[in-house]
Design a protein around this motif. Structure first.
Motif, mmCIF file in Angstrom:
data_model
loop_
_atom_site.group_PDB
_atom_site.id
_atom_site.type_symbol
_atom_site.label_atom_id
_atom_site.label_comp_id
_atom_site.label_asym_id
_atom_site.label_seq_id
_atom_site.Cartn_x
_atom_site.Cartn_y
_atom_site.Cartn_z
ATOM 1 N N SER A 89 0.820 -1.216 0.000
ATOM 2 C CA SER A 89 0.000 0.000 0.000
ATOM 3 C C SER A 89 0.855 1.268 0.000
ATOM 4 C CB SER A 89 -0.969 0.002 1.173
ATOM 5 O OG SER A 89 -0.288 -0.087 2.395
ATOM 6 N N GLU A 90 1.988 1.245 0.672
ATOM 7 C CA GLU A 90 2.861 2.428 0.699
ATOM 8 C C GLU A 90 3.419 2.710 -0.701
ATOM 9 O OE1 GLU A 90 6.982 3.830 2.828
ATOM 10 O OE2 GLU A 90 5.618 2.540 3.964
ATOM 11 N N LYS A 91 3.773 1.668 -1.415
ATOM 12 C CA LYS A 91 4.287 1.821 -2.782
ATOM 13 C C LYS A 91 3.194 2.392 -3.703
ATOM 14 C CE LYS A 91 6.691 -0.822 -6.364
ATOM 15 N NZ LYS A 91 7.197 -2.153 -6.742
ATOM 16 N N LEU A 92 1.965 1.910 -3.537
ATOM 17 C CA LEU A 92 0.843 2.432 -4.333
ATOM 18 C C LEU A 92 0.585 3.896 -4.031
ATOM 19 C CD1 LEU A 92 -1.831 -0.416 -4.329
ATOM 20 C CD2 LEU A 92 -0.622 0.507 -6.309
ATOM 21 N N GLU A 93 0.607 4.272 -2.763
ATOM 22 C CA GLU A 93 0.384 5.674 -2.385
ATOM 23 C C GLU A 93 1.463 6.574 -2.971
ATOM 24 O OE1 GLU A 93 -1.306 6.854 1.527
ATOM 25 O OE2 GLU A 93 -0.926 4.747 2.018
ATOM 26 N N ASN A 94 2.705 6.137 -2.925
ATOM 27 C CA ASN A 94 3.798 6.925 -3.510
ATOM 28 C C ASN A 94 3.619 7.066 -5.022
ATOM 29 O OD1 ASN A 94 5.032 7.303 -1.033
ATOM 30 N ND2 ASN A 94 6.337 5.502 -1.243
ATOM 31 N N LYS A 95 3.131 6.020 -5.665
ATOM 32 C CA LYS A 95 2.919 6.048 -7.112
ATOM 33 C C LYS A 95 1.791 7.005 -7.492
ATOM 34 C CE LYS A 95 2.590 2.742 -10.897
ATOM 35 N NZ LYS A 95 2.466 1.314 -11.242
ATOM 36 N N VAL A 96 0.702 6.990 -6.714
ATOM 37 C CA VAL A 96 -0.454 7.821 -7.050
ATOM 38 C C VAL A 96 -0.147 9.303 -6.861
ATOM 39 C CG1 VAL A 96 -1.679 7.843 -4.841
ATOM 40 C CG2 VAL A 96 -2.971 7.912 -6.941
ATOM 41 N N VAL A 97 0.698 9.647 -5.904
ATOM 42 C CA VAL A 97 1.054 11.050 -5.675
ATOM 43 C C VAL A 97 1.711 11.636 -6.927
ATOM 44 C CG1 VAL A 97 2.605 12.543 -4.345
ATOM 45 C CG2 VAL A 97 1.150 10.894 -3.174
ATOM 46 N N LYS A 98 2.473 10.830 -7.639
ATOM 47 C CA LYS A 98 3.125 11.292 -8.871
ATOM 48 C C LYS A 98 2.125 11.475 -10.017
ATOM 49 C CE LYS A 98 7.375 8.973 -7.576
ATOM 50 N NZ LYS A 98 8.219 7.809 -7.775
ATOM 51 N N LEU A 99 0.918 10.954 -9.843
ATOM 52 C CA LEU A 99 -0.094 11.029 -10.908
ATOM 53 C C LEU A 99 -1.167 12.100 -10.648
ATOM 54 C CD1 LEU A 99 -0.558 7.201 -11.515
ATOM 55 C CD2 LEU A 99 0.632 8.839 -12.986
ATOM 56 N N ILE A 100 -0.989 12.905 -9.612
ATOM 57 C CA ILE A 100 -1.976 13.954 -9.319
ATOM 58 C C ILE A 100 -2.095 14.891 -10.524
ATOM 59 C CG2 ILE A 100 -2.450 15.980 -7.857
ATOM 60 C CD1 ILE A 100 -1.239 14.389 -5.532
ATOM 61 N N LEU A 101 -3.331 15.175 -10.900
ATOM 62 C CA LEU A 101 -3.720 15.999 -12.056
ATOM 63 C C LEU A 101 -3.408 15.325 -13.390
ATOM 64 C CD1 LEU A 101 -2.806 19.589 -10.814
ATOM 65 C CD2 LEU A 101 -5.021 18.428 -10.770
ATOM 66 N N ARG A 102 -3.209 14.030 -13.359
ATOM 67 C CA ARG A 102 -2.976 13.263 -14.585
ATOM 68 C C ARG A 102 -4.048 12.183 -14.725
ATOM 69 N NH1 ARG A 102 1.638 14.790 -16.741
ATOM 70 N NH2 ARG A 102 3.335 15.537 -15.468
ATOM 71 N N LYS A 103 -4.203 11.727 -15.950
ATOM 72 C CA LYS A 103 -5.145 10.650 -16.223
ATOM 73 C C LYS A 103 -4.498 9.328 -15.814
ATOM 74 C CE LYS A 103 -8.372 9.063 -19.681
ATOM 75 N NZ LYS A 103 -8.843 9.182 -21.052
ATOM 76 N N ALA A 104 -5.268 8.500 -15.118
ATOM 77 C CA ALA A 104 -4.749 7.225 -14.634
ATOM 78 C C ALA A 104 -5.836 6.158 -14.697
ATOM 79 C CB ALA A 104 -4.247 7.367 -13.199
ATOM 80 N N SER A 105 -5.397 4.910 -14.698
ATOM 81 C CA SER A 105 -6.295 3.760 -14.583
ATOM 82 C C SER A 105 -6.080 3.155 -13.208
ATOM 83 C CB SER A 105 -5.991 2.730 -15.669
ATOM 84 O OG SER A 105 -6.285 3.258 -16.941
ATOM 85 N N VAL A 106 -7.148 3.081 -12.443
ATOM 86 C CA VAL A 106 -7.092 2.570 -11.078
ATOM 87 C C VAL A 106 -7.860 1.252 -11.031
ATOM 88 C CG1 VAL A 106 -7.756 3.010 -8.683
ATOM 89 C CG2 VAL A 106 -6.932 4.891 -10.118
ATOM 90 N N THR A 107 -7.222 0.223 -10.476
ATOM 91 C CA THR A 107 -7.863 -1.080 -10.307
ATOM 92 C C THR A 107 -8.087 -1.309 -8.822
ATOM 93 O OG1 THR A 107 -6.767 -1.939 -12.270
ATOM 94 C CG2 THR A 107 -7.647 -3.565 -10.725
ATOM 95 N N GLY A 108 -9.266 -1.833 -8.499
ATOM 96 C CA GLY A 108 -9.579 -2.129 -7.108
ATOM 97 C C GLY A 108 -11.020 -2.562 -6.955
ATOM 98 N N VAL A 109 -11.428 -2.709 -5.713
ATOM 99 C CA VAL A 109 -12.780 -3.148 -5.385
ATOM 100 C C VAL A 109 -13.579 -1.945 -4.889
ATOM 101 C CG1 VAL A 109 -14.171 -4.681 -3.931
ATOM 102 C CG2 VAL A 109 -11.969 -5.463 -4.833
ATOM 103 N N LEU A 110 -14.766 -1.767 -5.450
ATOM 104 C CA LEU A 110 -15.648 -0.650 -5.088
ATOM 105 C C LEU A 110 -16.464 -0.990 -3.851
ATOM 106 C CD1 LEU A 110 -17.002 0.198 -8.645
ATOM 107 C CD2 LEU A 110 -15.204 1.392 -7.384
ATOM 108 N N HIS A 111 -16.713 0.027 -3.030
ATOM 109 C CA HIS A 111 -17.528 -0.129 -1.827
ATOM 110 C C HIS A 111 -18.445 1.081 -1.686
ATOM 111 C CE1 HIS A 111 -14.935 -3.378 -0.326
ATOM 112 N NE2 HIS A 111 -13.932 -2.635 -0.763
ATOM 113 N N ARG A 112 -19.600 0.859 -1.109
ATOM 114 C CA ARG A 112 -20.521 1.937 -0.749
ATOM 115 C C ARG A 112 -20.058 2.490 0.601
ATOM 116 N NH1 ARG A 112 -24.017 4.922 -3.290
ATOM 117 N NH2 ARG A 112 -24.405 3.121 -4.603
#
Length: 148
Positions: A102-125
């Protein structure tokens, strides 16, 4: 007759503008594409009710091009629009229990702020106001989708 055609065209345009995608089943990984954003808002105790005392919070989201929805049973039938609403903005969660770094994913997403990305995961209400968006995603992977 001309006015009926104009009304039908307007109704079709309204319906298309407010269309949502229903994601089923909700307990399976999905990949969604959108813009990653950092949101600044208010947290506990009142989540914006008293801006002087509420904590300032920052969280990451994906803004989708169209609203999505997942299966939902409202607490009461008259609360269906509130309990089971669609969402274009989903909070990104990085749970350690998902079997990924999870720490590696968080570091990766910070570099993608204001950019188009594809996110994979499980949706929850969302069950609580602390989840910030009506629907959120437990992220298991994220990739740049190119562009801005």
């Amino acid at each position: 007759m001309k006015s009926i055609i104009i009304i039908l065209i307007a109704l079709c345009a309204f319906n298309a503008a407010h269309a949502q995608v229903i994601i089923e089943p909700a307990n399976q990984p999905v990949t969604l594409s959108g813009i990653i954003r950092e949101i600044h808002g208010f947290g506990p105790p009142g989540y914006g009710e008293d801006k002087k005392t509420d904590a300032h919070v920052t969280y990451l989201v994906i803004d989708l091009p169209k609203p999505i929805n997942i299966a939902c049973s409202p607490e009461r039938p008259e609360w269906a629009s509130e309990d089971c609403g669609s969402a274009r903005r989903l909070k990104l969660f990085f749970p350690a229990s998902s079997g990924v770094d999870s720490e590696k994913l968080e570091n990766k997403v910070v570099k993608l702020i204001l950019r188009k990305a594809s996110v994979t995961g499980v949706l929850h209400r969302a069950d609580t106001v602390g989840e910030m968006t009506p629907i959120y995603i437990d992220v298991t992977a994220i990739e740049s989708a190119g562009g801005k």
